[in-house]
Design a protein around this motif. Structure first.
Motif, PDB file in Angstrom:
ATOM      1  N   SER A 221       0.811  -1.213   0.000  1.00 55.41           N
ATOM      2  CA  SER A 221       0.000   0.000   0.000  1.00 55.41           C
ATOM      3  C   SER A 221       0.849   1.269   0.000  1.00 55.41           C
ATOM      4  N   GLN A 222       2.064   1.195   0.531  1.00 59.36           N
ATOM      5  CA  GLN A 222       2.958   2.354   0.565  1.00 59.36           C
ATOM      6  C   GLN A 222       4.252   2.064  -0.197  1.00 59.36           C
ATOM      7  N   GLN A 223       4.137   1.330  -1.302  1.00 60.74           N
ATOM      8  CA  GLN A 223       5.332   0.956  -2.063  1.00 60.74           C
ATOM      9  C   GLN A 223       5.656   2.016  -3.116  1.00 60.74           C
ATOM     10  N   TYR A 224       6.953   2.290  -3.208  1.00 61.31           N
ATOM     11  CA  TYR A 224       7.446   3.292  -4.147  1.00 61.31           C
ATOM     12  C   TYR A 224       8.557   2.693  -4.998  1.00 61.31           C
ATOM     13  N   GLN A 225       8.795   3.382  -6.101  1.00 64.00           N
ATOM     14  CA  GLN A 225       9.835   2.970  -7.034  1.00 64.00           C
ATOM     15  C   GLN A 225      10.763   4.151  -7.253  1.00 64.00           C
ATOM     16  N   ALA A 226      12.050   3.930  -7.024  1.00 61.22           N
ATOM     17  CA  ALA A 226      13.068   4.934  -7.331  1.00 61.22           C
ATOM     18  C   ALA A 226      13.784   4.470  -8.593  1.00 61.22           C
ATOM     19  N   GLN A 227      13.964   5.382  -9.520  1.00 61.77           N
ATOM     20  CA  GLN A 227      14.645   5.054 -10.775  1.00 61.77           C
ATOM     21  C   GLN A 227      15.703   6.109 -11.058  1.00 61.77           C
ATOM     22  N   TYR A 228      16.765   5.671 -11.718  1.00 57.75           N
ATOM     23  CA  TYR A 228      17.732   6.627 -12.227  1.00 57.75           C
ATOM     24  C   TYR A 228      18.379   6.044 -13.473  1.00 57.75           C
ATOM     25  N   SER A 229      18.900   6.932 -14.324  1.00 56.33           N
ATOM     26  CA  SER A 229      19.638   6.496 -15.512  1.00 56.33           C
ATOM     27  C   SER A 229      20.577   7.608 -15.953  1.00 56.33           C
ATOM     28  N   GLY A 230      21.650   7.197 -16.621  1.00 56.34           N
ATOM     29  CA  GLY A 230      22.629   8.143 -17.127  1.00 56.34           C
ATOM     30  C   GLY A 230      23.860   7.402 -17.595  1.00 56.34           C
ATOM     31  N   ILE A 231      24.874   8.149 -17.952  1.00 49.76           N
ATOM     32  CA  ILE A 231      26.132   7.562 -18.410  1.00 49.76           C
ATOM     33  C   ILE A 231      26.733   6.760 -17.250  1.00 49.76           C
ATOM     34  N   ASP A 232      27.206   5.565 -17.561  1.00 48.49           N
ATOM     35  CA  ASP A 232      27.768   4.686 -16.538  1.00 48.49           C
ATOM     36  C   ASP A 232      28.994   5.316 -15.901  1.00 48.49           C
ATOM     37  N   GLN A 233      29.039   5.205 -14.576  1.00 43.43           N
ATOM     38  CA  GLN A 233      30.197   5.659 -13.815  1.00 43.43           C
ATOM     39  C   GLN A 233      30.249   4.885 -12.504  1.00 43.43           C
ATOM     40  N   PRO A 234      31.452   4.616 -12.015  1.00 41.32           N
ATOM     41  CA  PRO A 234      31.588   3.843 -10.785  1.00 41.32           C
ATOM     42  C   PRO A 234      30.983   4.577  -9.589  1.00 41.32           C
ATOM     43  N   GLY A 235      30.364   3.802  -8.704  1.00 40.43           N
ATOM     44  CA  GLY A 235      29.918   4.343  -7.431  1.00 40.43           C
ATOM     45  C   GLY A 235      28.488   4.821  -7.336  1.00 40.43           C
ATOM     46  N   VAL A 236      27.771   4.898  -8.452  1.00 35.14           N
ATOM     47  CA  VAL A 236      26.403   5.423  -8.388  1.00 35.14           C
ATOM     48  C   VAL A 236      25.490   4.464  -7.629  1.00 35.14           C
ATOM     49  N   LEU A 237      25.501   3.194  -7.999  1.00 37.67           N
ATOM     50  CA  LEU A 237      24.635   2.231  -7.320  1.00 37.67           C
ATOM     51  C   LEU A 237      24.995   2.128  -5.838  1.00 37.67           C
ATOM     52  N   LYS A 238      26.277   2.183  -5.537  1.00 34.46           N
ATOM     53  CA  LYS A 238      26.723   2.167  -4.139  1.00 34.46           C
ATOM     54  C   LYS A 238      26.141   3.354  -3.378  1.00 34.46           C
ATOM     55  N   ALA A 239      26.189   4.525  -3.978  1.00 39.28           N
ATOM     56  CA  ALA A 239      25.663   5.730  -3.326  1.00 39.28           C
ATOM     57  C   ALA A 239      24.150   5.667  -3.165  1.00 39.28           C
ATOM     58  N   VAL A 240      23.469   5.158  -4.158  1.00 45.91           N
ATOM     59  CA  VAL A 240      22.002   5.083  -4.096  1.00 45.91           C
ATOM     60  C   VAL A 240      21.554   4.086  -3.026  1.00 45.91           C
ATOM     61  N   THR A 241      22.173   2.914  -2.985  1.00 42.63           N
ATOM     62  CA  THR A 241      21.777   1.947  -1.959  1.00 42.63           C
ATOM     63  C   THR A 241      22.138   2.457  -0.562  1.00 42.63           C
TER      64      THR A 241
END
Length: 172
Positions: free
Chosen positions: A89-109
């Motif tokens: 009931s309170q579920q959300y989706q976060a999305q991102y996209s762009g040029i690949d670079q190290p560390g983005v997924l680490k920062a987002v999580t």
């Protein structure tokens, strides 16, 4: 009394392999409460949450290793205390996209972890032809959290990495 088992299998992607695992679970008298499958290159990964009585779960634990060898699979099993369906009931989706670079997924999580927000799903990929990365993360907010403030902070993080991002409520 019901018993619960999480079963994970990985191996070469072949037609019918998921069907074979589901067939084994069914033959042992187990019900599948939840499952997810993904293909990674020429490999696949499958995870199931199973429910059954003690005899059913024991039977599956005994039969799986031999069947896994026949199917050339690596498997892991872990008994667990129960199953609690997610509150969507309170579920959300976060999305991102762009040029690949190290560390983005680490920062987002880390962004979500530092706010004590549990992720329920994560999918990330990079298009090797365009070098564009994208990720989708699913999470649930509790009633006293402010989604607008969270979204503003998430957009600031995306800006730091020069990627496009958004958070939206899912219609589950």
């Amino acid at each position: 009394m019901s018993q619960y088992l999480v079963l994970t299998a990985m191996g070469p992607d072949r037609t019918g392999i998921v069907s074979e695992l589901i067939k084994l679970a069914s033959e042992c008298g187990c019900n599948i409460l939840d499952s997810k499958m993904a293909i990674f290159g020429e490999e696949f990964a499958f995870i199931m949450m199973l429910k059954g009585d003690n005899a059913s779960i024991n039977q599956l634990e005994v039969k799986l290793p031999a069947r896994a060898m026949e199917l050339e699979l690596l498997t892991m099993m872990k008994r667990t205390s129960g199953y609690k369906p997610l509150d969507h009931s309170q579920q959300y989706q976060a999305q991102y996209s762009g040029i690949d670079q190290p560390g983005v997924l680490k920062a987002v999580t880390a962004f979500f972890a530092h706010r004590n927000i549990d992720l329920s799903s994560l999918r990330s990929e990079i298009n090797p032809e365009t070098d564009i990365m994208s990720a989708t993360l699913m999470f649930t907010m509790n009633g006293d959290s402010c989604i607008n403030a969270l979204e503003n902070e998430f957009l600031q993080l995306c800006e730091q990495f020069n990627v496009q991002g958004c958070i939206k409520k899912t219609n589950y």
